[in-house]
Scaffold this motif. Sequence first.
Motif, short mmCIF file in Angstrom:
data_model
loop_
_atom_site.label_atom_id
_atom_site.label_comp_id
_atom_site.label_asym_id
_atom_site.label_seq_id
_atom_site.Cartn_x
_atom_site.Cartn_y
_atom_site.Cartn_z
N THR A 137 122.93 44.64 -53.71
CA THR A 137 123.69 43.73 -54.57
C THR A 137 124.67 44.50 -55.46
N ILE A 138 124.27 45.67 -55.93
CA ILE A 138 125.20 46.50 -56.70
C ILE A 138 126.40 46.88 -55.84
N LYS A 139 126.15 47.26 -54.59
CA LYS A 139 127.23 47.63 -53.67
C LYS A 139 128.20 46.47 -53.47
N LEU A 140 127.69 45.27 -53.25
CA LEU A 140 128.55 44.12 -53.01
C LEU A 140 129.35 43.74 -54.25
N ILE A 141 128.73 43.84 -55.41
CA ILE A 141 129.46 43.58 -56.65
C ILE A 141 130.53 44.64 -56.86
N SER A 142 130.21 45.90 -56.57
CA SER A 142 131.17 46.99 -56.72
C SER A 142 132.39 46.78 -55.82
N GLU A 143 132.15 46.33 -54.60
CA GLU A 143 133.25 46.09 -53.66
C GLU A 143 134.14 44.95 -54.13
N ALA A 144 133.57 44.00 -54.87
CA ALA A 144 134.33 42.82 -55.31
C ALA A 144 134.94 42.98 -56.69
N GLN A 145 134.47 43.95 -57.46
CA GLN A 145 134.90 44.06 -58.86
C GLN A 145 136.35 44.49 -58.94
N ASN A 146 137.15 43.63 -59.57
CA ASN A 146 138.56 43.95 -59.82
C ASN A 146 138.90 43.82 -61.31
N GLY A 147 137.85 43.78 -62.12
CA GLY A 147 138.03 43.62 -63.56
C GLY A 147 137.80 42.20 -64.02
N ASP A 148 137.72 41.26 -63.08
CA ASP A 148 137.55 39.85 -63.43
C ASP A 148 136.10 39.38 -63.32
N LEU A 149 135.23 40.25 -62.85
CA LEU A 149 133.85 39.85 -62.56
C LEU A 149 132.92 40.29 -63.67
N THR A 150 132.15 39.33 -64.19
CA THR A 150 131.12 39.66 -65.17
C THR A 150 129.87 38.86 -64.83
N GLY A 151 128.76 39.23 -65.46
CA GLY A 151 127.53 38.50 -65.17
C GLY A 151 126.30 39.30 -65.51
N ILE A 152 125.16 38.85 -64.96
CA ILE A 152 123.86 39.42 -65.31
C ILE A 152 123.06 39.71 -64.04
N PHE A 153 122.52 40.92 -63.96
CA PHE A 153 121.51 41.22 -62.95
C PHE A 153 120.18 40.75 -63.52
N HIS A 154 119.80 39.56 -63.09
CA HIS A 154 118.59 38.90 -63.56
C HIS A 154 117.35 39.68 -63.16
N CYS A 155 116.37 39.71 -64.07
CA CYS A 155 115.07 40.36 -63.81
C CYS A 155 115.27 41.82 -63.38
N PHE A 156 116.05 42.54 -64.15
CA PHE A 156 116.31 43.94 -63.81
C PHE A 156 115.03 44.77 -63.88
N ASN A 157 114.77 45.52 -62.82
CA ASN A 157 113.61 46.42 -62.81
C ASN A 157 113.93 47.71 -62.08
N GLY A 158 115.19 48.15 -62.24
CA GLY A 158 115.66 49.31 -61.50
C GLY A 158 115.50 50.62 -62.23
N THR A 159 116.19 51.63 -61.72
CA THR A 159 116.14 52.98 -62.26
C THR A 159 117.24 53.18 -63.29
N VAL A 160 117.19 54.32 -63.95
CA VAL A 160 118.25 54.67 -64.91
C VAL A 160 119.59 54.76 -64.18
N ASN A 161 119.60 55.36 -63.00
CA ASN A 161 120.84 55.48 -62.24
C ASN A 161 121.40 54.11 -61.86
N GLN A 162 120.54 53.21 -61.44
CA GLN A 162 121.00 51.86 -61.10
C GLN A 162 121.52 51.14 -62.34
N ALA A 163 120.87 51.34 -63.48
CA ALA A 163 121.34 50.75 -64.73
C ALA A 163 122.73 51.27 -65.07
N LYS A 164 122.96 52.55 -64.87
CA LYS A 164 124.27 53.13 -65.16
C LYS A 164 125.34 52.55 -64.24
N GLN A 165 125.00 52.34 -62.98
CA GLN A 165 125.95 51.72 -62.06
C GLN A 165 126.32 50.31 -62.52
N ILE A 166 125.34 49.55 -62.96
CA ILE A 166 125.59 48.19 -63.44
C ILE A 166 126.47 48.22 -64.68
#
Length: 259
Positions: A137-166
Amino acid sequence: MYVDTHAHIYLNQFADDIKAVIDRSLVNKVQRIYLPNIDCKSIEDVKRLQDQYPDFCFAQMGLHPCSVKEEFKKDLIRMESELRDHTYYAIGETGIDLYWDKTFVDQQIEAFNIQIKWSKSMKLPIVIHSRDSLDLTIKLISEAQNGDLTGIFHCFNGTVNQAKQIMDLGLYMGLGGVITFKNAGMDLVLDQVPLDYLVLETDSPYLSPVPFRGKRNESSYIPHIAERLAQIQEIDLASIAKQTTINANKVYQYTPEQS
């Protein structure tokens, strides 16, 4: 004051005592609850609860990944019509779920990408379900992000690195009852994530925080989640309440003057 950014309190589990649930939430300083949709069957229930409590409950529109089946495009047509004809505050809950069933993973990805496009074109935040699929899901959001996309990764339970990517993508992480679970290990992650990127949620009726684990969850339990986050980040509870509310207001484009 608190905001519950993700609660399904329109479901049958609350049919007999919804007023009491709302009243308890207000007593516990929860000032707004956002209602993510699940499928076409839940649309009217979401709308009905928003109509009953228009200053407290705020509807979202989307197709949950576990509800993506063969006919998902028909569901999306109905939901797109809803978004045109009624007021909604986010696209969601959408995303990808690889925990329960991988039969329709390709369809889940397609449905998620369609709803990402809605989020961008309608300038609404997107609420992302990412169970066992956070990297994807991070990958797909990254591919779509053009500065207009915002939102919430619901129920986040990832790593520090994944948090930094978000955070680099400009999105937020929703924290719920899981952070209170003794063996969840989220304390090792959240002590390294700035509060500026965090919001609170219950995911009611699921994932009740300690000391209510195993029972029906509800929005009045938000302070228990906030207390645990305050312990992890070693800051006072008032700061947690203030900043997570600021973050929720920002992502949902809400200003106090709207009250």
